[in-house]
Design a protein around this motif. Structure first.
Motif, PDB file in Angstrom:
ATOM      1  N   GLY A 193     -22.125 -54.748  18.253  1.00  0.00           N
ATOM      2  CA  GLY A 193     -22.959 -55.764  17.629  1.00  0.00           C
ATOM      3  C   GLY A 193     -24.032 -55.154  16.751  1.00  0.00           C
ATOM      4  N   MET A 194     -25.230 -55.727  16.795  1.00  0.00           N
ATOM      5  CA  MET A 194     -26.327 -55.273  15.942  1.00  0.00           C
ATOM      6  C   MET A 194     -26.601 -53.773  16.022  1.00  0.00           C
ATOM      7  N   PRO A 195     -26.555 -53.158  17.204  1.00  0.00           N
ATOM      8  CA  PRO A 195     -26.894 -51.730  17.267  1.00  0.00           C
ATOM      9  C   PRO A 195     -26.047 -50.830  16.364  1.00  0.00           C
ATOM     10  N   THR A 196     -24.817 -51.236  16.037  1.00  0.00           N
ATOM     11  CA  THR A 196     -23.985 -50.382  15.185  1.00  0.00           C
ATOM     12  C   THR A 196     -24.591 -50.202  13.794  1.00  0.00           C
ATOM     13  N   LEU A 197     -25.496 -51.100  13.393  1.00  0.00           N
ATOM     14  CA  LEU A 197     -26.129 -51.010  12.074  1.00  0.00           C
ATOM     15  C   LEU A 197     -27.051 -49.804  11.964  1.00  0.00           C
ATOM     16  N   VAL A 198     -27.483 -49.255  13.097  1.00  0.00           N
ATOM     17  CA  VAL A 198     -28.396 -48.119  13.078  1.00  0.00           C
ATOM     18  C   VAL A 198     -27.766 -46.914  12.383  1.00  0.00           C
ATOM     19  N   ALA A 199     -26.452 -46.735  12.559  1.00  0.00           N
ATOM     20  CA  ALA A 199     -25.769 -45.594  11.944  1.00  0.00           C
ATOM     21  C   ALA A 199     -25.909 -45.602  10.429  1.00  0.00           C
ATOM     22  N   ASN A 200     -25.976 -46.788   9.827  1.00  0.00           N
ATOM     23  CA  ASN A 200     -26.092 -46.886   8.372  1.00  0.00           C
ATOM     24  C   ASN A 200     -27.488 -46.524   7.870  1.00  0.00           C
ATOM     25  N   GLN A 201     -28.460 -46.444   8.780  1.00  0.00           N
ATOM     26  CA  GLN A 201     -29.848 -46.171   8.393  1.00  0.00           C
ATOM     27  C   GLN A 201     -30.255 -44.718   8.621  1.00  0.00           C
ATOM     28  N   LEU A 202     -29.327 -43.895   9.099  1.00  0.00           N
ATOM     29  CA  LEU A 202     -29.612 -42.475   9.315  1.00  0.00           C
ATOM     30  C   LEU A 202     -29.207 -41.689   8.078  1.00  0.00           C
ATOM     31  N   ASP A 203     -30.122 -40.958   7.502  1.00  0.00           N
ATOM     32  CA  ASP A 203     -29.810 -40.149   6.327  1.00  0.00           C
ATOM     33  C   ASP A 203     -28.735 -39.121   6.664  1.00  0.00           C
ATOM     34  N   ALA A 204     -27.904 -38.803   5.690  1.00  0.00           N
ATOM     35  CA  ALA A 204     -26.782 -37.890   5.913  1.00  0.00           C
ATOM     36  C   ALA A 204     -27.236 -36.501   6.342  1.00  0.00           C
ATOM     37  N   ASP A 205     -28.452 -36.110   5.972  1.00  0.00           N
ATOM     38  CA  ASP A 205     -28.922 -34.777   6.316  1.00  0.00           C
ATOM     39  C   ASP A 205     -29.610 -34.725   7.685  1.00  0.00           C
ATOM     40  N   ARG A 206     -29.629 -35.866   8.404  1.00  0.00           N
ATOM     41  CA  ARG A 206     -30.232 -35.875   9.734  1.00  0.00           C
ATOM     42  C   ARG A 206     -29.324 -35.165  10.736  1.00  0.00           C
ATOM     43  N   GLU A 207     -29.919 -34.443  11.676  1.00  0.00           N
ATOM     44  CA  GLU A 207     -29.170 -33.741  12.719  1.00  0.00           C
ATOM     45  C   GLU A 207     -29.050 -34.640  13.951  1.00  0.00           C
ATOM     46  N   VAL A 208     -28.284 -35.717  13.813  1.00  0.00           N
ATOM     47  CA  VAL A 208     -28.072 -36.667  14.908  1.00  0.00           C
ATOM     48  C   VAL A 208     -26.580 -36.767  15.185  1.00  0.00           C
TER      49      VAL A 208
END
Length: 214
Positions: free
Chosen positions: A28-43
């Motif tokens: 649901g809504m939590p999957t949207l978080v992945a779209n807000q992480l910059d590509a250069d983040r170490e997550v």
């Protein structure tokens, strides 16, 4: 007063995720978080269907439905990402290897109890999935949800009236109105949407809040 929309809520959560974390996003809504992480983040993003190291949703027309998250939504795979057995994925969850999970909720109690799999109504279809394992197994459990139901009833309450997913497992709530920490001293409000007063937020909440912004 304007509420935070789903994208703004996801961006607020992404801001609080630290580099180096292993993170699981609920359906649901939590999957949207992945779209807000910059590509250069170490997550390192983990999904219970057996994938780790995935990124944002693909561009339209570039979906690969052999590469999906637990909600059957297509995702992208980042360099170093991999697939593995479903049982190994749950072993990661149950073994305390997930730093943060972000789950949706029907209700959260003042002590951090979570109800997110069944409303108890006769026509509801219960679907717990891996939520019980994540809620208890993750080092931190965050909730992303609307502050009230569609009919205006509080979803943050003294005690959950719906069947529980986990006991005292939620450490932070991100709603469309506020960010609230669950602590031994009570529910501490650390952020409120612009234009909303603390008394009005309290009125929309089913249990006592503490204003920790001072």
């Amino acid at each position: 007063m304007s509420k935070w929309n789903k994208t703004q809520m996801a961006a607020r959560i992404a801001r609080d995720i630290e580099d180096g974390m292993v993170v699981n996003l609920g359906i649901g809504m939590p999957t949207l978080v992945a779209n807000q992480l910059d590509a250069d983040r170490e997550v390192m993003m983990h999904s219970e269907n057996g994938v780790i190291g995935f990124g944002a949703a693909p561009a339209p027309g570039e979906e690969d439905y052999d590469l999906i998250n637990a909600g059957k939504e297509p995702v992208t795979l980042l360099p170093g990402g991999c697939f593995f057995h479903h049982a190994d994925s749950f072993a990661m969850m149950r073994g305390g290897h997930i730093d943060v999970c972000v789950l949706g909720a029907f209700q959260v109690a003042a002590n951090g109890d979570l109800a997110n799999w069944h409303t108890g109504s006769a026509d509801a279809i219960p679907a717990v999935g891996g939520a019980m394992d994540l809620a208890i197994g993750a080092r931190r459990t965050w909730v992303m949800m609307e502050h009230t139901t569609k009919t205006g009833e509080p979803k943050i309450v003294d005690r959950c009236s719906y069947p529980l997913t986990g006991l005292a497992c939620v450490s932070r709530i991100y709603s469309d109105l506020a960010v609230i920490d669950v602590t031994a001293q009570g529910l501490r409000v650390v952020d409120i949407v612009e234009g909303l007063s603390f008394p009005e937020l309290q009125r929309r909440t089913g249990t006592e809040l503490i204003d920790a912004r001072r």
